[in-house]
Every structure is written in structure tokens, then in C-alpha cells.
Design an enzyme around this catalytic site. Structure first.
Site, PDB file in Angstrom:
ATOM      1  CB  SER A  19      -0.800  -0.089   1.245  1.00 19.62           C
ATOM      2  OG  SER A  19      -1.716  -1.185   1.328  1.00 19.62           O
ATOM      3  CG  ASP A  64     -16.200   1.382   5.650  1.00 19.78           C
ATOM      4  OD1 ASP A  64     -16.645   2.449   5.040  1.00 19.78           O
ATOM      5  OD2 ASP A  64     -16.642   0.348   5.275  1.00 19.78           O
ATOM      6  CE1 TYR A 157      -7.075   5.265 -11.621  1.00 18.32           C
ATOM      7  CE2 TYR A 157      -7.603   7.325 -11.873  1.00 18.32           C
ATOM      8  CZ  TYR A 157      -6.944   6.374 -11.254  1.00 18.32           C
ATOM      9  OH  TYR A 157      -6.810   6.848  -9.885  1.00 18.32           O
ATOM     10  CE  LYS A 164      -7.418   8.260  -7.025  1.00 19.22           C
ATOM     11  NZ  LYS A 164      -7.360   8.307  -5.335  1.00 19.22           N
ATOM     12  CB  THR A 195      -1.677  -1.292  -4.837  1.00 19.63           C
ATOM     13  OG1 THR A 195      -2.402  -0.349  -5.667  1.00 19.63           O
ATOM     14  CG2 THR A 195      -0.299  -0.309  -4.680  1.00 19.63           C
TER      15      THR A 195
HETATM   16  P1  NAD Z   1      -4.391  -0.303  -1.590  1.00 16.94           P
HETATM   17  O1  NAD Z   1      -5.417  -1.123  -2.137  1.00 16.94           O
HETATM   18  O2  NAD Z   1      -3.051  -0.676  -0.940  1.00 16.94           O
HETATM   19  O3  NAD Z   1      -5.049   0.938  -0.809  1.00 16.94           O
HETATM   20  C1  NAD Z   1      -6.451   1.364  -0.933  1.00 16.94           C
HETATM   21  C2  NAD Z   1      -7.060   1.452   0.410  1.00 16.94           C
HETATM   22  O4  NAD Z   1      -8.362   2.126   0.419  1.00 16.94           O
HETATM   23  C3  NAD Z   1      -7.201   0.129   1.304  1.00 16.94           C
HETATM   24  O5  NAD Z   1      -6.546   0.281   2.265  1.00 16.94           O
HETATM   25  C4  NAD Z   1      -8.558   0.072   1.408  1.00 16.94           C
HETATM   26  O6  NAD Z   1      -8.763  -0.561   2.741  1.00 16.94           O
HETATM   27  C5  NAD Z   1      -9.099   1.676   1.520  1.00 16.94           C
HETATM   28  N1  NAD Z   1     -10.431   1.753   1.318  1.00 16.94           N
HETATM   29  C6  NAD Z   1     -11.162   1.569   0.165  1.00 16.94           C
HETATM   30  N2  NAD Z   1     -12.678   1.698   0.790  1.00 16.94           N
HETATM   31  C7  NAD Z   1     -12.340   2.063   1.976  1.00 16.94           C
HETATM   32  C8  NAD Z   1     -13.560   2.618   2.862  1.00 16.94           C
HETATM   33  N3  NAD Z   1     -14.698   2.478   2.452  1.00 16.94           N
HETATM   34  N4  NAD Z   1     -13.204   2.867   3.997  1.00 16.94           N
HETATM   35  C9  NAD Z   1     -11.695   2.899   4.564  1.00 16.94           C
HETATM   36  N5  NAD Z   1     -10.818   2.609   3.692  1.00 16.94           N
HETATM   37  C10 NAD Z   1     -11.261   2.132   2.355  1.00 16.94           C
HETATM   38  O7  NAD Z   1      -4.012   0.480  -2.801  1.00 16.94           O
HETATM   39  P2  NAD Z   1      -3.021   1.941  -3.390  1.00 16.94           P
HETATM   40  O8  NAD Z   1      -2.667   1.633  -4.702  1.00 16.94           O
HETATM   41  O9  NAD Z   1      -2.052   2.159  -2.182  1.00 16.94           O
HETATM   42  O10 NAD Z   1      -4.017   3.118  -3.051  1.00 16.94           O
HETATM   43  C11 NAD Z   1      -3.993   4.181  -2.276  1.00 16.94           C
HETATM   44  C12 NAD Z   1      -4.319   5.587  -2.849  1.00 16.94           C
HETATM   45  O11 NAD Z   1      -3.455   5.872  -3.730  1.00 16.94           O
HETATM   46  C13 NAD Z   1      -5.756   5.223  -3.532  1.00 16.94           C
HETATM   47  O12 NAD Z   1      -6.364   6.645  -3.277  1.00 16.94           O
HETATM   48  C14 NAD Z   1      -5.161   5.117  -4.982  1.00 16.94           C
HETATM   49  O13 NAD Z   1      -6.279   5.664  -5.860  1.00 16.94           O
HETATM   50  C15 NAD Z   1      -3.962   6.075  -5.050  1.00 16.94           C
HETATM   51  N6  NAD Z   1      -3.040   5.780  -6.216  1.00 16.94           N
HETATM   52  C16 NAD Z   1      -2.668   4.645  -6.504  1.00 16.94           C
HETATM   53  C17 NAD Z   1      -1.661   4.434  -7.601  1.00 16.94           C
HETATM   54  C18 NAD Z   1      -1.453   3.159  -7.945  1.00 16.94           C
HETATM   55  O14 NAD Z   1      -0.914   2.928  -9.043  1.00 16.94           O
HETATM   56  N7  NAD Z   1      -1.413   1.916  -7.098  1.00 16.94           N
HETATM   57  C19 NAD Z   1      -1.409   5.325  -8.253  1.00 16.94           C
HETATM   58  C20 NAD Z   1      -1.830   6.708  -7.833  1.00 16.94           C
HETATM   59  C21 NAD Z   1      -2.751   6.895  -6.879  1.00 16.94           C
END
Ligand code: NAD
Length: 256
Positions: A19, A64, A157, A164, A195
Site C-alpha cells: 500500500s 470505514d 481508469y 480523482k 497494489t
Molecule cells: P491499496 O489497495 O493498498 O489501498 C487502498 C486503500 O483504500 C485500502 O487500504 C482500502 O482498505 C482503502 N479503502 C477502500 N474503501 C474504503 C472504505 N470504505 N473505508 C476505508 N478505507 C477504504 O492501494 P493503493 O494503490 O496503495 O491506493 C492508495 C491510494 O493511492 C488510492 O487513493 C489510490 O487511488 C491512489 N493511487 C494509487 C496508484 C497506484 O498505481 N497504485 C497511483 C496513484 C494513486
């Protein structure tokens, strides 16, 4: 001496060791902050507790972001334990898998609203709950995670790009509301990383490969790079920066 010495941080969005939130939590610990983590539901609790122990962070409880009661409980617990809050990381996003492929046009009303609620509104709810705790410390800093799909139409996306875009707009309006209290808020727009969440996006890793080939740095972004810039944006090193979207994307966003 770390850049987060004596600070208290809440990091929301750790699901596992990959994450992006975990990378920021790790860096904040390395830079001297006390770090509190939350988990979304029992299944993730089993993953988050050992990760917290690994870096010497505290698990403050279940959160949550669709549950107002859990938001209130989280910040009440933080207040009780630390008396205030300096840093908040929001790394939460959700869209239905079907809305991360094919045509954006097909998203339905319910799924649209849910993705917006979890991925954008939740930042507003958490910032509002954090405000009095940050005020108690004379200011604070909030970071959320975004992606270039907010400002460009990236294939598949789809719904998440719209969420976003709303998230980045929320950052600007929240920066206006919170600035007078010394509270800053910025979005960190990360490059593609493997992730749990990104695996739901069809062909995401074809796109990731494209970024590696075309970006100025000619490589993939490392998740530690999100951790490091996250810590900078959360710390006083970035004291003049608020309302911004800062790209940590090996330079991809500048390429024509
Ligand atoms: P991840 O799956 O590790 O993290 C996503 C998190 O969102 C999880 O911990 C999940 O429990 C939480 N979540 C979802 N619904 C929820 C709810 N109702 N209540 C509480 N928590 C909730 O994946 P990640 O890629 O680390 O994502 C983290 C952030 O980074 C996100 O906003 C994602 O859009 C953003 N992001 C990711 C990337 C990528 O390529 N992975 C790129 C740019 C931005």
C-alpha cells in the site's frame, strides 16, 4: 534528527505491505513521527496489525470512511491518546471493478455516487474531523493520493479518474478553508504501482509499462518515493505549499 520528530500522524489506507499508505507510514516513522493506523474491516485488520508492529506504529481502530460513527470514534481515540494531530494521510479509493474497464459511459447512478463518496467525499469528512485536533497543535498538514487520470482521459481508469478530479478540487477548496488555521493540504499524484487497488483496473500494467518507457527517468516509480515525498509534504519542509497536486511519477506528466 528526523523531519517528523515530535509529530503525530494518522495514516488511513493501509491494506498490505504494498500500500502507498504503508510506504508513507514507514517513512514517517523513520523520520521520528508517532504513527497511528486504521484498518477497513476484520480481514484487513489481520494484515495491518503485523505491519504496525513491524514499524512501531499504533493501530487506533477500525475505520470505514462511509461510517460517520467510526470517523468520530477514530478522532476521539486520537484525541484521548495524543491530545492532538499534526499529520493526516488519506489514501483511500474505491470504484466497482466493472467501472474500471471498457466504457465510462456505462457507469450507473449508484456506482458513481459510491465511488465519489469513498474516493473524494471521505477526504472532506476526515479533514473536518482532523481540524480541531490540528488546531490544538497550532496547525497541521494533510496529504491525499491522486493519479494523472484526474486530468487526462486514461483508458480504463474511467470512474476513478472522475473521482480523482473531484478529489483534487476538494484539496483546493479545503486549502482555502483550513489555511487560516495553519493547516495545509496537498494531493500527491503517484505514478502507477502494483497494489491491491490498481489490480482492479483493466490493463493497468500495460499502462505502467508505457510510463516506464516514456518517462524522463525511464523507469518505474518506486513506492518508497511516494513515502519520501509524502513525508516532505506532511512536514514543515513544505511549509509554503498548500492546495497543490504534486507529481511523483518519474516525470511522466510532463511528456508531450
Ligand atoms: P491499496 O489497495 O493498498 O489501498 C487502498 C486503500 O483504500 C485500502 O487500504 C482500502 O482498505 C482503502 N479503502 C477502500 N474503501 C474504503 C472504505 N470504505 N473505508 C476505508 N478505507 C477504504 O492501494 P493503493 O494503490 O496503495 O491506493 C492508495 C491510494 O493511492 C488510492 O487513493 C489510490 O487511488 C491512489 N493511487 C494509487 C496508484 C497506484 O498505481 N497504485 C497511483 C496513484 C494513486
Amino acid at each position: 534528527m528526523g523531519i517528523a520528530d515530535g509529530k503525530t500522524a494518522l495514516v488511513v489506507g493501509v491494506a498490505n505491505e504494498k500500500s502507498l499508505a504503508f510506504s508513507i507510514a514507514q517513512e514517517l516513522r523513520a523520520q521520528g513521527a508517532a504513527v497511528a493506523l486504521t484498518y477497513q474491516g476484520e480481514v484487513l485488520e489481520k494484515r495491518v496489525r503485523p505491519l504496525a508492529a513491524q514499524i512501531g506504529a499504533e493501530v487506533i481502530g477500525e475505520l470505514d470512511v462511509t461510517n460517520d460513527g467510526q470517523i468520530a470514534e477514530t478522532f476521539a481515540a486520537l484525541h484521548k491518546k495524543y491530545g492532538g494531530l499534526d499529520m493526516l494521510v488519506h489514501a483511500v479509493a474505491f470504484a466497482e471493478r466493472d467501472d474500471l474497464r471498457d466504457r465510462f459511459l456505462n457507469v450507473n447512478r449508484t456506482n458513481f455516487a459510491r465511488a465519489m463518496e469513498i474516493s473524494a467525499y471521505s477526504l472532506v469528512a476526515l479533514a473536518r474531523a482532523a481540524e480541531p485536533l490540528m488546531e490544538a497543535r497550532g496547525g497541521g498538514s494533510i496529504v491525499t493520493l491522486s493519479y494523472i487520470g484526474a486530468v487526462r482521459a486514461i483508458p480504463n481508469y474511467n470512474m476513478m479518474g472522475v473521482a480523482k478530479a473531484a478529489l483534487e478540487a476538494c484539496v483546493r477548496y479545503l486549502a482555502m478553508d483550513l489555511g487560516a488555521k495553519g493547516i495545509r493540504i496537498n494531493a500527491l499524484s503517484a505514478g502507477p504501482a502494483r497494489t491491491l487497488s490498481s489490480s482492479a483496473i483493466r490493463d493497468f500494467f500495460t499502462m505502467a509499462h508505457h510510463v516506464e518507457e516514456r518517462s524522463p527517468l525511464k523507469r518505474a516509480m518506486k513506492i518508497e518515493e511516494v513515502g519520501k515525498m509524502g513525508a516532505v509534504l506532511l512536514s514543515d519542509l513544505s511549509s509554503g505549499v498548500t492546495g497543490q497536486t504534486v507529481y511523483v511519477d518519474v516525470g511522466y506528466s510532463i511528456v508531450g
